[in-house]
Design a protein around this motif. Structure first.
Motif, PDB file in Angstrom:
ATOM      1  N   HIS A   1       3.002  -7.046  -2.067  1.00 21.64           N
ATOM      2  CA  HIS A   1       2.476  -6.440  -3.328  1.00 21.64           C
ATOM      3  C   HIS A   1       2.458  -7.967  -4.604  1.00 21.64           C
ATOM      4  O   HIS A   1       3.750  -8.388  -4.300  1.00 21.64           O
TER       5      HIS A   1
ATOM      6  N   THR B   1      -1.480   3.949  -2.964  1.00 22.38           N
ATOM      7  CA  THR B   1      -3.350   4.196  -3.322  1.00 22.38           C
ATOM      8  C   THR B   1      -4.043   2.911  -3.526  1.00 22.38           C
ATOM      9  O   THR B   1      -5.560   2.854  -4.244  1.00 22.38           O
ATOM     10  N   ALA B   2      -3.284   2.167  -3.824  1.00 32.07           N
ATOM     11  CA  ALA B   2      -3.889   0.231  -3.599  1.00 32.07           C
ATOM     12  C   ALA B   2      -4.605   0.139  -2.686  1.00 32.07           C
ATOM     13  O   ALA B   2      -5.836  -0.450  -3.212  1.00 32.07           O
TER      14      ALA B   2
ATOM     15  N   VAL C   1       4.575  -1.425  -0.860  1.00 30.99           N
ATOM     16  CA  VAL C   1       2.588  -1.019  -1.843  1.00 30.99           C
ATOM     17  C   VAL C   1       2.509   0.168  -2.039  1.00 30.99           C
ATOM     18  O   VAL C   1       2.963   1.255  -1.418  1.00 30.99           O
ATOM     19  N   SER C   2       1.837   0.155  -3.089  1.00 32.83           N
ATOM     20  CA  SER C   2       1.573   1.522  -4.456  1.00 32.83           C
ATOM     21  C   SER C   2       0.294   2.288  -2.402  1.00 32.83           C
ATOM     22  O   SER C   2      -0.883   1.809  -2.497  1.00 32.83           O
TER      23      SER C   2
ATOM     24  N   ASP D   1      -2.939  -6.553  -3.435  1.00 33.98           N
ATOM     25  CA  ASP D   1      -2.099  -6.197  -2.566  1.00 33.98           C
ATOM     26  C   ASP D   1      -2.116  -6.243  -1.069  1.00 33.98           C
ATOM     27  O   ASP D   1      -3.511  -6.871  -1.245  1.00 33.98           O
TER      28      ASP D   1
END
Length: 218
Positions: free
Chosen positions: A32, A195-196, A192-193, A51
């Protein structure tokens, strides 16, 4: 006289030292970052977050500063290269799905030629960033690429390096419909999230489910 001879000897030794070896061999598959992009074809700047997921060939971009009112109205995009689908969110928060046709062009070093090392900023370990520089001249229709990469971790035999600067000239960039761009990456992390890569339609579906559950409880 002796001092002068010593000085000259040190100078000669400095110039005769072998070039510094290449450290960077590969980029992490997921990361990210914030980035600044200059698109020379359109004349636009773009300030955004990205992302990146090479394992699943997908990219998520979210603009966080709108500097130019005449820029396209899209503020968030998801690109799924294997499915050849993208999802856009407009400034009016409208979500739209599209089909697109663009090959996956991973961000990385690949077979580019190692040029050497360069300092970004001050030439000191405390104030500057020492990067590996790469250049690639493709075939007749592939254009040019130039990149700077900085190490973040070291594996068994080579460094894993994040992109710092990239330039594409007459060459397909990772982002569809961009061939002549310059990109600077900042605030890079390999976290990295989860939910990205949930695109806008998927988010809307999840929100509707949450609302339904709340209504049932009431």
């Amino acid at each position: 006289m002796k001092v002068f001879i010593v000085f000259v000897s040190l100078l000669v030794l400095g110039y005769c030292q072998p070039p510094q070896p290449q450290r960077c061999k590969e980029a992490p598959p997921k990361w990210h970052a914030h980035f600044r992009e200059i698109d020379y074809d359109t004349g636009f700047f773009r300030f955004a977050e990205i992302d990146y997921d090479a394992d699943n060939e997908q990219i998520h971009v979210r603009e966080y500063v709108g500097e130019d009112e005449q820029r396209p109205t899209v503020v968030e995009e998801w690109f799924y290269f294997r499915e050849q689908k993208k999802y856009n969110v407009s400034r009016e928060q409208r979500c739209t799905a599209y089909a697109f046709y663009h090959d996956w062009h991973p961000i990385g070093i690949h077979d580019a030629r190692f040029v050497g090392r360069e300092w970004i900023g001050a030439e000191t370990t405390t104030l500057g960033l020492l990067v590996d520089e790469f250049f690639d001249r493709g075939g007749d229709n592939e254009g040019l690429w130039h990149g700077l990469f900085a190490p973040i971790t070291r594996g068994t035999s080579e460094y894993v390096c994040i992109p710092v600067l990239e330039s594409y000239l007459r060459r397909d960039a990772p982002f569809p419909e961009r061939r002549n761009i310059h990109v600077m990456y900042t605030n890079i992390t390999t976290l990295v999230s989860p939910t990205a890569f949930d695109h806008c339609l998927l988010k809307q579906a999840k929100e509707r489910k949450v609302i339904k559950k709340k209504k049932k409880k009431e």
